[in-house]
Motif scaffolding. Structure first.
Motif, PDB file in Angstrom:
ATOM      1  N   LEU A 263       0.832  -1.210   0.000  1.00  0.00           N
ATOM      2  CA  LEU A 263       0.000   0.000   0.000  1.00  0.00           C
ATOM      3  C   LEU A 263       0.866   1.259   0.000  1.00  0.00           C
ATOM      4  O   LEU A 263       0.563   2.246  -0.647  1.00  0.00           O
ATOM      5  CB  LEU A 263      -0.926   0.012   1.228  1.00  0.00           C
ATOM      6  N   LEU A 266       2.334   1.866  -3.506  1.00  0.00           N
ATOM      7  CA  LEU A 266       1.436   2.003  -4.656  1.00  0.00           C
ATOM      8  C   LEU A 266       1.479   3.414  -5.218  1.00  0.00           C
ATOM      9  O   LEU A 266       1.516   4.388  -4.469  1.00  0.00           O
ATOM     10  CB  LEU A 266      -0.005   1.680  -4.240  1.00  0.00           C
TER      11      LEU A 266
ATOM     12  N   LYS B  64     -10.235   4.588 -11.720  1.00  0.00           N
ATOM     13  CA  LYS B  64      -8.776   4.626 -11.840  1.00  0.00           C
ATOM     14  C   LYS B  64      -8.199   3.283 -11.383  1.00  0.00           C
ATOM     15  O   LYS B  64      -8.543   2.799 -10.301  1.00  0.00           O
ATOM     16  CB  LYS B  64      -8.217   5.743 -10.961  1.00  0.00           C
ATOM     17  N   THR B  66      -5.318   2.532 -10.172  1.00  0.00           N
ATOM     18  CA  THR B  66      -4.560   2.590  -8.909  1.00  0.00           C
ATOM     19  C   THR B  66      -5.503   2.547  -7.715  1.00  0.00           C
ATOM     20  O   THR B  66      -5.231   1.901  -6.713  1.00  0.00           O
ATOM     21  CB  THR B  66      -3.724   3.884  -8.833  1.00  0.00           C
ATOM     22  N   LEU B  69      -6.769  -0.989  -7.284  1.00  0.00           N
ATOM     23  CA  LEU B  69      -5.740  -1.844  -6.684  1.00  0.00           C
ATOM     24  C   LEU B  69      -5.595  -1.555  -5.194  1.00  0.00           C
ATOM     25  O   LEU B  69      -5.463  -2.465  -4.376  1.00  0.00           O
ATOM     26  CB  LEU B  69      -4.406  -1.622  -7.418  1.00  0.00           C
ATOM     27  N   ASP B  70      -5.661  -0.276  -4.881  1.00  0.00           N
ATOM     28  CA  ASP B  70      -5.597   0.147  -3.469  1.00  0.00           C
ATOM     29  C   ASP B  70      -6.737  -0.485  -2.665  1.00  0.00           C
ATOM     30  O   ASP B  70      -6.524  -1.044  -1.600  1.00  0.00           O
ATOM     31  CB  ASP B  70      -5.687   1.677  -3.432  1.00  0.00           C
TER      32      ASP B  70
END
Lengths: 271, 100
Positions: A263, A266, B64, B66, B69-70
């Protein structure tokens, strides 16, 4: 998620986990097998060895002896502050083996090790290392370090770690004629017959072999064997280096560590 | 663990995670494909001897990659926390049963 402990002692543990998914179970299993650190000898300085075994052979056998591990005191060599190739008191334990067979043939066992730290000792006193004939002698110093199963099997914390789906076996009473064929076929004694009734007990022992379904003479089959894809029976069997409970907790910590680190790295801010 | 972004567009993301393997990628990928915003999510280990898997995500519409994925990573983290809590509770029950 609901967990029920089916059986537990220091070495082994069986859990029934309901309301979860296979990927999480598999990740935990893989972490337990390859990433939970334990102590093992990875460096042996042989001062004298007149036994029948070559130095390498003896060192290999010593390496595979599981040691009781103290995870709170010791660091992994790569994380230790000392940065030394030889290690320091926080990342290395020395064990000395000094035995001589005087006039009888003796068996050198894991109990002959003299450890620098009395908490880091072989898990069993009965592991035989080598036999010595009269007048043969072994003198060596072994260095144990923390390591991970993915680097070498000697650092594996468990001898077994598996999971399986929770079995579901049902007998349709309308179709069943109580012939008892399925009772005969079941090698795990899960299906039993009391009077005219077919009963199922100790379901967690079922291996889903489907023998009971094959044995059933009715069409359609009166016995049905299936599994619950959200419930698992998770089994851990430790080598004795760590308790089974500690192994599972460490695995969870390692998984959390990975997720937090991921995390952090990222690229969320760049978009 | 070292994350490198190989390709990032409005709907696509391809990253390389150095030092991980099936253990980490599989659980993340399975969490990603549960998400309705994801069109494709997969991972690949280009060579079994190098531990640098690639994770590829393509999202639908305005989402988005990202962010997706977060969220997936947080979902797995939540799962592991629930597991921990459930395990502690089970241990308490076990000890109680042992004492009585």
């Amino acid at each position: 998620m609901k967990i029920q402990i089916l059986e537990k002692n220091d070495i082994s543990m069986r859990l029934l986990i309901e309301g979860t998914n296979a990927p999480l179970m598999n990740t935990l299993r893989r972490i337990i097998l390859s990433e939970v650190p334990t102590m093992a000898v990875d460096d042996v300085v042989i001062l004298e060895n007149s036994s029948a075994l070559q130095d390498e052979f003896l060192a290999h056998r010593i390496g595979l002896v599981p040691l009781k591990t103290d995870l709170d005191t010791y660091n992994l060599p790569e994380n230790c502050e000392c940065k030394s190739e030889f290690g320091c008191n926080l990342c290395r334990v020395s064990l000395v083996l000094d035995v001589e067979a005087e006039d009888h043939t003796i068996v050198v066992r894991s109990s002959d090790f003299k450890s620098e730290n009395p908490t880091v000792i072989p898990v069993s006193n009965e592991i035989s290392l080598v036999k010595l004939a009269p007048e043969q002698k072994i003198r060596l110093e072994a260095y144990a370090r923390l390591g991970k199963g993915k680097d070498h099997a000697r650092w594996q914390s468990v001898s077994m770690c598996t999971y399986k789906y929770k079995p579901i076996i049902s007998v349709n009473t309308e179709l069943c004629n109580s012939c008892g064929e399925c009772v005969e076929a079941c090698s795990r004694n899960i299906i039993t017959k009391t009077g005219k009734k077919i009963e199922i007990r100790n379901l967690e022992n079922c291996t889903l072999c489907q023998d009971c379904v094959k044995a059933c003479q009715e069409t359609p089959k009166a016995v049905k064997s299936s599994w619950d894809e959200t419930s698992f029976i998770f089994a851990i069997e430790s080598t004795g280096a760590l308790t089974s409970e500690r192994i599972l907790r460490e695995a969870l910590n390692i998984l959390d560590g990975k997720l937090v680190e991921f995390l952090k790295q990222l690229p969320v801010k760049k978009t | 663990m070292k994350v490198r972004v190989l390709n990032m567009t409005k709907n696509e993301l391809k990253i390389e995670i150095e030092g991980e393997g099936h253990t980490f990628c599989n659980v993340i990928q399975k969490a990603l494909i549960k998400d309705k915003r994801v069109e494709i999510a997969g991972y690949d280990i280009p060579h079994p001897l190098t531990s640098s898997p690639l994770i590829y995500i393509r999202t639908k519409g305005q989402s988005k990659p990202t962010k997706v994925l977060d969220d997936a990573t947080k979902a797995v983290h939540k799962d592991s926390k629930t597991f921990r809590a459930a395990f502690s509770k089970a241990l308490k029950e076990w000890n109680k049963k042992r004492q009585s």
